[in-house]
Scaffold this motif. Structure first.
Motif, PDB file in Angstrom:
ATOM      1  N   LEU A  55      -3.887 -17.828  -4.925  1.00 30.13           N
ATOM      2  CA  LEU A  55      -5.118 -18.077  -5.669  1.00 30.13           C
ATOM      3  C   LEU A  55      -6.082 -18.974  -4.894  1.00 30.13           C
ATOM      4  N   VAL A  56      -5.541 -19.863  -4.063  1.00 29.51           N
ATOM      5  CA  VAL A  56      -6.375 -20.853  -3.373  1.00 29.51           C
ATOM      6  C   VAL A  56      -7.151 -20.229  -2.224  1.00 29.51           C
ATOM      7  N   LYS A  57      -6.465 -19.442  -1.421  1.00 27.52           N
ATOM      8  CA  LYS A  57      -7.129 -18.809  -0.283  1.00 27.52           C
ATOM      9  C   LYS A  57      -6.369 -17.556   0.122  1.00 27.52           C
ATOM     10  N   ASN A  58      -7.066 -16.631   0.738  1.00 24.40           N
ATOM     11  CA  ASN A  58      -6.436 -15.416   1.233  1.00 24.40           C
ATOM     12  C   ASN A  58      -5.658 -15.743   2.497  1.00 24.40           C
ATOM     13  N   ARG A  59      -4.379 -15.515   2.481  1.00 18.94           N
ATOM     14  CA  ARG A  59      -3.523 -15.851   3.614  1.00 18.94           C
ATOM     15  C   ARG A  59      -3.330 -14.683   4.569  1.00 18.94           C
ATOM     16  N   MET A  60      -3.894 -13.530   4.268  1.00 21.33           N
ATOM     17  CA  MET A  60      -3.520 -12.304   4.958  1.00 21.33           C
ATOM     18  C   MET A  60      -4.714 -11.593   5.563  1.00 21.33           C
ATOM     19  N   THR A  61      -4.664 -11.328   6.850  1.00 17.38           N
ATOM     20  CA  THR A  61      -5.646 -10.467   7.493  1.00 17.38           C
ATOM     21  C   THR A  61      -5.267  -9.028   7.206  1.00 17.38           C
ATOM     22  N   GLY A  62      -6.248  -8.234   6.747  1.00 17.16           N
ATOM     23  CA  GLY A  62      -5.961  -6.888   6.262  1.00 17.16           C
ATOM     24  C   GLY A  62      -5.184  -6.024   7.236  1.00 17.16           C
ATOM     25  N   GLY A  63      -5.504  -6.122   8.531  1.00 15.30           N
ATOM     26  CA  GLY A  63      -4.830  -5.297   9.527  1.00 15.30           C
ATOM     27  C   GLY A  63      -3.379  -5.628   9.729  1.00 15.30           C
ATOM     28  N   SER A  64      -2.936  -6.768   9.200  1.00 14.00           N
ATOM     29  CA  SER A  64      -1.522  -7.148   9.343  1.00 14.00           C
ATOM     30  C   SER A  64      -0.670  -6.654   8.176  1.00 14.00           C
ATOM     31  N   VAL A  65      -1.313  -6.153   7.122  1.00 10.95           N
ATOM     32  CA  VAL A  65      -0.619  -5.902   5.860  1.00 10.95           C
ATOM     33  C   VAL A  65      -0.080  -4.472   5.777  1.00 10.95           C
ATOM     34  N   VAL A  66       1.151  -4.362   5.275  1.00 10.15           N
ATOM     35  CA  VAL A  66       1.728  -3.086   4.854  1.00 10.15           C
ATOM     36  C   VAL A  66       2.123  -3.248   3.391  1.00 10.15           C
ATOM     37  N   VAL A  67       1.809  -2.250   2.562  1.00 18.15           N
ATOM     38  CA  VAL A  67       2.152  -2.341   1.146  1.00 18.15           C
ATOM     39  C   VAL A  67       3.007  -1.145   0.744  1.00 18.15           C
ATOM     40  N   LEU A  68       3.798  -1.345  -0.267  1.00 17.96           N
ATOM     41  CA  LEU A  68       4.614  -0.293  -0.858  1.00 17.96           C
ATOM     42  C   LEU A  68       3.724   0.625  -1.686  1.00 17.96           C
ATOM     43  N   ARG A  69       3.805   1.928  -1.446  1.00 19.12           N
ATOM     44  CA  ARG A  69       2.964   2.864  -2.190  1.00 19.12           C
ATOM     45  C   ARG A  69       3.191   2.730  -3.700  1.00 19.12           C
ATOM     46  N   GLU A  70       4.430   2.490  -4.067  1.00 23.95           N
ATOM     47  CA  GLU A  70       4.769   2.308  -5.480  1.00 23.95           C
ATOM     48  C   GLU A  70       3.979   1.152  -6.086  1.00 23.95           C
ATOM     49  N   ALA A  71       3.748   0.099  -5.291  1.00 23.36           N
ATOM     50  CA  ALA A  71       2.979  -1.046  -5.784  1.00 23.36           C
ATOM     51  C   ALA A  71       1.528  -0.653  -6.046  1.00 23.36           C
TER      52      ALA A  71
END
Length: 309
Positions: free
Chosen positions: A150-166
């Protein structure tokens, strides 16, 4: 859970990147994790980008698909890619950034039961591809991290992989956001799922004049939008309430730092006082407040002194 042969769909929105997108795609094709598909979404480019990515598709017809749409922005482009994706996992990369060869190989095994998102560290590069710094991960920001996020975005988009189910559970990127749509999606996922991280640099993030994150007004407005949607200072969950307050402190802290850097010390004082009212010792707020009270002449002397040390 054996993820070693699960398909990863990599979504790359493309807008006027004829000179950089080939290198970006090459960094995906060079992955040591081989079960991938690449979805390139041309967002109404006015240069030769569409021609370039169609040529890449012809070279790798079994790996690359191209979607061509009128210019609607990268949020819509990513959502179009998600709709077309066939993978168990969805990864994102901007068309001017690069992946390290082992990125997916390091991330996919971390998707154990209950994990919806895996991110990683970032290497900062300039327009010429030269390293200018690193943005490492905080190893404590994993697990159930919704309150901290909630405080700050910790993740650069290009580093992220997400579960399709999510994504099927929480939805795609919210087009109502003009910025921080990544952060909004990570929050929605992390409210229901755990996060894991790779604490080494796995993506090269290119810094240049067009980076949206440099637009202070836009990003501050986006943060307010995030706070209105996700923060709750009166939540029965004590951590959510605590970090919701810190999110407000961080908003005024960053405003204060911005005003301080512009030598607008009166506005900086007002912002830092608001931080202190919420969280007296947030970051280096007391020092910043004192410096702001010293005014322009003293601060210029202090800056000159620091440069000589």
């Amino acid at each position: 859970m054996d993820n070693s042969h699960s398909l990863v769909s990599v979504i790359v929105p493309v807008y006027n990147r004829e000179k950089l997108v080939t290198e970006t795609v090459a960094s995906i094709l060079d992955q040591t994790y081989r079960d991938i598909e690449i979805i390139l979404v041309n967002d109404g480019s006015t240069d030769r980008s569409l021609s370039v990515i169609k040529n890449l598709q012809q070279q790798h017809p079994n790996l690359i698909r191209v979607i061509d749409q009128e210019n609607q922005g990268q949020t819509v482009a990513r959502n179009q890619g998600i709709k077309a994706a066939r993978g168990k996992y969805i990864a994102f990369l901007d068309s001017d950034d690069l992946w390290s060869p082992d990125k997916l190989k390091l991330q996919i095994p971390l998707f154990t039961e209950g994990v919806g998102l895996v991110y990683g560290g970032v290497e900062l590069i300039n327009e010429n591809g030269e390293t200018t710094g690193f943005d490492p991960c905080d190893r404590q920001i994993q697990g159930h991290i919704f309150p901290q996020l909630l405080v700050k975005n910790r993740m650069t988009g290009g580093s992220v992989v997400v579960l399709r189910e999510a994504l099927d559970s929480v939805g795609m990127f919210d087009p109502e956001f003009s910025a921080a749509e990544n952060w909004d999606l990570w929050l929605r996922i992390c409210k229901k799922y755990e996060a894991r991280l790779v604490d080494t640099p796995i993506v090269k993030y290119r810094l240049h004049q067009n980076n949206m994150s440099k637009d202070m007004t836009l990003m501050q407005d986006a943060k307010r939008q995030i706070m209105e949607k996700h923060c709750d200072r009166h939540s029965p969950d004590k951590l959510v309430a605590q970090y919701s307050k810190l999110a407000e402190a961080d908003l005024f802290y960053k405003l204060g730092v911005h005003y301080f850097s512009q030598e607008q010390f009166g506005k900086a004082i007002v912002s830092f006082l608001r931080v202190i009212k919420i969280s007296p010792f947030y970051e280096d707020t007391p020092v910043r407040l004192v410096r702001s009270m010293m005014g322009r002449s003293v601060n210029r002397i202090l800056r000159k002194f620091k440069k000589t040390q």
